[in-house]
Design a protein around this motif. Structure first.
Motif, PDB file in Angstrom:
ATOM      1  N   CYS A 116      -7.185   0.628   0.177  1.00  0.00           N
ATOM      2  CA  CYS A 116      -7.164   1.673  -0.849  1.00  0.00           C
ATOM      3  C   CYS A 116      -6.228   1.309  -2.009  1.00  0.00           C
ATOM      4  O   CYS A 116      -5.012   1.239  -1.833  1.00  0.00           O
ATOM      5  CB  CYS A 116      -6.744   3.001  -0.226  1.00  0.00           C
ATOM      6  SG  CYS A 116      -6.852   4.391  -1.345  1.00  0.00           S
ATOM      7  N   SER A 117      -6.801   1.062  -3.181  1.00  0.00           N
ATOM      8  CA  SER A 117      -6.049   0.784  -4.417  1.00  0.00           C
ATOM      9  C   SER A 117      -5.131  -0.437  -4.329  1.00  0.00           C
ATOM     10  O   SER A 117      -4.082  -0.466  -4.961  1.00  0.00           O
ATOM     11  CB  SER A 117      -5.209   2.020  -4.826  1.00  0.00           C
ATOM     12  OG  SER A 117      -6.037   3.143  -4.986  1.00  0.00           O
ATOM     13  N   THR A 118      -5.534  -1.446  -3.538  1.00  0.00           N
ATOM     14  CA  THR A 118      -4.671  -2.630  -3.387  1.00  0.00           C
ATOM     15  C   THR A 118      -5.320  -3.929  -3.872  1.00  0.00           C
ATOM     16  O   THR A 118      -4.631  -4.942  -3.987  1.00  0.00           O
ATOM     17  CB  THR A 118      -4.296  -2.855  -1.910  1.00  0.00           C
ATOM     18  OG1 THR A 118      -5.490  -3.133  -1.164  1.00  0.00           O
ATOM     19  CG2 THR A 118      -3.569  -1.655  -1.325  1.00  0.00           C
ATOM     20  N   LYS A 125       0.840  -1.201   0.000  1.00  0.00           N
ATOM     21  CA  LYS A 125       0.000   0.000   0.000  1.00  0.00           C
ATOM     22  C   LYS A 125       0.873   1.248   0.000  1.00  0.00           C
ATOM     23  O   LYS A 125       2.032   1.195   0.398  1.00  0.00           O
ATOM     24  CB  LYS A 125      -0.943  -0.001   1.206  1.00  0.00           C
ATOM     25  CG  LYS A 125      -0.233   0.057   2.553  1.00  0.00           C
ATOM     26  CD  LYS A 125      -1.238   0.012   3.701  1.00  0.00           C
ATOM     27  CE  LYS A 125      -0.584   0.053   5.057  1.00  0.00           C
ATOM     28  NZ  LYS A 125       0.192   1.241   5.371  1.00  0.00           N
ATOM     29  N   GLN A 126       0.275   2.357  -0.429  1.00  0.00           N
ATOM     30  CA  GLN A 126       0.993   3.637  -0.429  1.00  0.00           C
ATOM     31  C   GLN A 126       0.329   4.670   0.471  1.00  0.00           C
ATOM     32  O   GLN A 126       0.834   5.778   0.629  1.00  0.00           O
ATOM     33  CB  GLN A 126       1.098   4.183  -1.855  1.00  0.00           C
ATOM     34  CG  GLN A 126       2.025   3.344  -2.721  1.00  0.00           C
ATOM     35  CD  GLN A 126       2.291   4.023  -4.045  1.00  0.00           C
ATOM     36  OE1 GLN A 126       1.371   4.418  -4.760  1.00  0.00           O
ATOM     37  NE2 GLN A 126       3.556   4.182  -4.380  1.00  0.00           N
TER      38      GLN A 126
END
Length: 185
Positions: A94-96, A87-88
């Motif tokens: 989120c967005s993973t 993850k970022q």
């Protein structure tokens, strides 16, 4: 609680960088021992384990990808067959693709541990609860750091941890001890 046979243990950000002294004073000095007890139990009972790794977009972060702080601590290194989510942002959903992976595997119960309580743990647990997962946070298998509030008032890691757990309990997740999770299985 009833621990399901496919309950997933989500271990958040147990990377070398989280041990950096510049992060300041922390609480729950036994948190890693509790995490390792849970991890051992999950491995012995062949339940799914998901390792979350933070890859920061900020060069001054302890989790910046081009230095050793981003690497998993050896004692928390993923084993073959265990999932890795990178993850970022604090939220592991989120967005993973994490939600899709869990749904495809038929996993509805999540046990969340790791760091930091007020940041990635809380963010991930809030989303898990909002998405309808049966979400549990092991309070003694998480830790955080001393932090100032918005108005500049200093709070101890213990206070930050307690407030974060208070934000989660009963609305997004159920907060329990690691021993409770191990006892009920």
């Amino acid at each position: 609680m009833e621990l399901k046979a496919n309950a997933a243990l989500i271990i958040i950000d147990q990377q070398k960088g989280i041990l950096h002294p510049r992060l300041g004073r922390r609480n729950n000095p036994q948190a890693e021992e509790r995490m390792l007890e849970l991890l051992g139990h999950w491995r012995r009972t062949a339940r799914p384990v998901i390792h979350v790794q933070h890859l920061s977009r900020s060069e001054d972060s302890v989790f910046w990808p081009q230095q050793s702080g981003v690497e998993f601590q050896e004692r928390f290194a993923p084993m073959a067959g265990e999932r890795l989510i990178q993850k970022q942002v604090p939220d592991a959903f989120c967005s993973t693709g994490l939600e899709m992976q869990l749904r495809e595997a038929g996993i509805g119960q999540l046990i969340i541990v790791g760091v930091a309580t007020h940041n990635s743990v809380e963010s991930t647990a809030r989303t898990a609860g909002n998405l309808g997962f049966d979400t549990w946070v092991a309070e003694d298998a998480c830790f955080t750091f001393d932090k100032a509030d918005f108005f500049g008032h200093a709070h101890s890691a213990e206070e930050v941890h307690a407030m974060s757990l208070g934000n989660l309990h009963g609305e997004y997740a159920t907060v329990v001890s690691a021993a409770t999770l191990l006892m009920d299985d």
